[in-house]
Design a protein around this motif. Structure first.
Motif, PDB file in Angstrom:
ATOM      1  N   ASP A 279       0.834  -1.202   0.000  1.00  0.00           N
ATOM      2  CA  ASP A 279       0.000   0.000   0.000  1.00  0.00           C
ATOM      3  C   ASP A 279       0.869   1.252   0.000  1.00  0.00           C
ATOM      4  OD1 ASP A 279      -2.280  -1.534   0.046  1.00  0.00           O
ATOM      5  OD2 ASP A 279      -2.465  -1.499   2.234  1.00  0.00           O
ATOM      6  N   LYS A 280       0.306   2.343  -0.510  1.00  0.00           N
ATOM      7  CA  LYS A 280       1.069   3.579  -0.660  1.00  0.00           C
ATOM      8  C   LYS A 280       0.288   4.765  -0.122  1.00  0.00           C
ATOM      9  CE  LYS A 280       3.014   1.645  -4.914  1.00  0.00           C
ATOM     10  NZ  LYS A 280       3.074   1.766  -6.402  1.00  0.00           N
ATOM     11  N   ILE A 281       1.026   5.801   0.267  1.00  0.00           N
ATOM     12  CA  ILE A 281       0.434   7.063   0.680  1.00  0.00           C
ATOM     13  C   ILE A 281       1.269   8.176   0.065  1.00  0.00           C
ATOM     14  CG2 ILE A 281       1.757   7.069   2.847  1.00  0.00           C
ATOM     15  CD1 ILE A 281      -0.526   8.636   4.133  1.00  0.00           C
ATOM     16  N   TYR A 282       0.604   9.243  -0.380  1.00  0.00           N
ATOM     17  CA  TYR A 282       1.300  10.326  -1.080  1.00  0.00           C
ATOM     18  C   TYR A 282       1.364  11.563  -0.183  1.00  0.00           C
ATOM     19  CZ  TYR A 282       0.915   7.313  -5.122  1.00  0.00           C
ATOM     20  OH  TYR A 282       1.032   6.242  -5.980  1.00  0.00           O
ATOM     21  N   HIS A 283       2.562  12.169  -0.173  1.00  0.00           N
ATOM     22  CA  HIS A 283       2.800  13.258   0.775  1.00  0.00           C
ATOM     23  C   HIS A 283       3.862  14.199   0.204  1.00  0.00           C
ATOM     24  CE1 HIS A 283       2.929  15.087   4.777  1.00  0.00           C
ATOM     25  NE2 HIS A 283       4.253  15.034   4.723  1.00  0.00           N
ATOM     26  N   ASP A 284       3.695  15.503   0.454  1.00  0.00           N
ATOM     27  CA  ASP A 284       4.683  16.484  -0.007  1.00  0.00           C
ATOM     28  C   ASP A 284       5.955  16.369   0.820  1.00  0.00           C
ATOM     29  OD1 ASP A 284       2.800  17.374  -1.782  1.00  0.00           O
ATOM     30  OD2 ASP A 284       2.245  19.161  -0.638  1.00  0.00           O
ATOM     31  N   ASP A 285       7.088  16.211   0.138  1.00  0.00           N
ATOM     32  CA  ASP A 285       8.378  16.115   0.823  1.00  0.00           C
ATOM     33  C   ASP A 285       9.380  16.983   0.069  1.00  0.00           C
ATOM     34  OD1 ASP A 285       9.884  14.925   3.020  1.00  0.00           O
ATOM     35  OD2 ASP A 285      10.996  13.854   1.478  1.00  0.00           O
TER      36      ASP A 285
ATOM     37  N   ALA B 158       9.686  16.893  -3.044  1.00  0.00           N
ATOM     38  CA  ALA B 158       8.836  17.265  -4.175  1.00  0.00           C
ATOM     39  C   ALA B 158       7.377  17.095  -3.778  1.00  0.00           C
ATOM     40  CB  ALA B 158       9.173  16.413  -5.397  1.00  0.00           C
ATOM     41  N   SER B 159       6.491  17.577  -4.613  1.00  0.00           N
ATOM     42  CA  SER B 159       5.061  17.501  -4.315  1.00  0.00           C
ATOM     43  C   SER B 159       4.534  16.079  -4.505  1.00  0.00           C
ATOM     44  CB  SER B 159       4.290  18.466  -5.216  1.00  0.00           C
ATOM     45  OG  SER B 159       2.902  18.348  -5.023  1.00  0.00           O
ATOM     46  N   GLN B 160       3.729  15.630  -3.538  1.00  0.00           N
ATOM     47  CA  GLN B 160       3.018  14.351  -3.609  1.00  0.00           C
ATOM     48  C   GLN B 160       3.934  13.175  -3.952  1.00  0.00           C
ATOM     49  OE1 GLN B 160      -0.616  13.866  -2.841  1.00  0.00           O
ATOM     50  NE2 GLN B 160       0.328  15.601  -1.779  1.00  0.00           N
ATOM     51  N   GLU B 161       4.969  13.003  -3.151  1.00  0.00           N
ATOM     52  CA  GLU B 161       5.864  11.857  -3.323  1.00  0.00           C
ATOM     53  C   GLU B 161       5.222  10.598  -2.731  1.00  0.00           C
ATOM     54  OE1 GLU B 161      10.232  12.372  -3.313  1.00  0.00           O
ATOM     55  OE2 GLU B 161       9.779  14.130  -2.074  1.00  0.00           O
ATOM     56  N   CYS B 162       5.675   9.455  -3.231  1.00  0.00           N
ATOM     57  CA  CYS B 162       5.098   8.170  -2.828  1.00  0.00           C
ATOM     58  C   CYS B 162       5.846   7.611  -1.611  1.00  0.00           C
ATOM     59  CB  CYS B 162       5.176   7.184  -3.994  1.00  0.00           C
ATOM     60  SG  CYS B 162       4.453   5.567  -3.630  1.00  0.00           S
TER      61      CYS B 162
END
Length: 278
Positions: free
Chosen positions: A132-138, A140-144
């Motif tokens: 499973d994956k979650i996307y989050h700004d790090d 870069a924007s919306q990294e996996c």
């Protein structure tokens, strides 16, 4: 005869005059009634406005974990995950102090979005991940980022992540009680881009005396410390036969309080699970 006729004519004229006056009064009455209806419509529109505001004020709020008793958020985090960190140290040869310090720093002591929504306590990105994956700004924007069902899976994956990648190989040549060397080596191997990353880890380890957990695993511990007292006196390791009810009676705490302290949504327990009990 003519006088009688004249009287009849005068009576008829008077009746017509009276009739016309009565009609005018009725017309005026209708106008007044119409104005009253218009005013009532305006009042209804004004009354509808407050109901919209009340709906906006009823928006749900997200609850944030708070300190409990004399413990702050980081101390609760340490009490919750210290046994897992020590077990991983025995199995994977990664200092428990480093694991805990990284967990505190990367997850905000379990309060960060990746930890709350994805049980990811170490900020490990997807790379070759098939789960499973979650996307989050790090960076870069919306990294996996990797997403886990339980927090202990994140700790296990963190250990496997370090042991399975060659760039971290130099770390395992260091002594297990050399937390300063490990902190600097993680940054040098590319785990983090922050130049102050080693200093932050070392500061956390020394502030909360996390090196004590390394000493406990290595059998070199010489004196009692506050960190050890936190885990020994405030936590309970679940054994066969334990239930939330039996533990609530043993530690004089309600089941509801136990669930809140451990962020549990039900009363299910697993053997080996570490619970905060006061």
């Amino acid at each position: 005869m003519m006088k009688f006729s004249v009287r009849i004519i005068m009576v008829l004229v008077l009746a017509l005059v009276l009739t016309s006056c009565g009609g005018k009064k009725r017309i005026v009455t209708k106008k007044k009634n119409s104005k009253a209806k218009t005013e009532r419509v305006i009042v209804r529109k004004d009354r509808s406005t407050p109901s919209v505001k009340s709906n906006e004020n009823n928006a749900p709020h997200v609850a944030t974990p708070k300190p409990s008793g004399n413990l702050n958020i980081s101390e609760i985090y340490i009490a919750t995950f210290s046994e897992i960190a020590k077990n991983n140290m025995r199995q994977h040869k990664i200092p428990a102090s480093i694991t805990l310090a990284q967990g505190i720093l990367e997850s905000g002591s379990g309060r960060g979005r990746l930890a709350v929504e994805g049980n990811n306590h170490f900020g490990i990105k997807c790379h070759d991940w098939t789960g499973d994956k979650i996307y989050h700004d790090d960076d870069a924007s919306q990294e996996c980022f990797r997403k886990y069902k339980h927090a202990d899976q994140s700790f296990q994956d963190h250990s496997q992540f370090l042991t399975s990648r060659g760039r971290y190989g130099a770390l395992f040549k260091l002594d297990l009680d050399d937390y300063e060397g490990w902190a600097k080596g993680l940054r040098a191997a590319g785990y983090a881009t922050d130049r102050k990353y080693p200093d932050k880890l070392i500061s956390l380890i020394e502030r909360f005396q996390l090196y004590v957990f390394d000493e406990e695993v290595l059998g070199t511990r010489r004196e009692n410390t506050r960190t050890s007292d936190i885990t020994n006196n405030l936590t309970h390791k679940v054994v066969p036969g334990d239930t939330m009810y039996s533990l609530s009676k043993r530690y004089n705490i309600s089941v509801n309080q136990l669930q809140k302290l451990n962020r549990m949504t039900n009363s299910n327990l697993q053997v080996g699970q570490i619970l905060i009990v006061k």
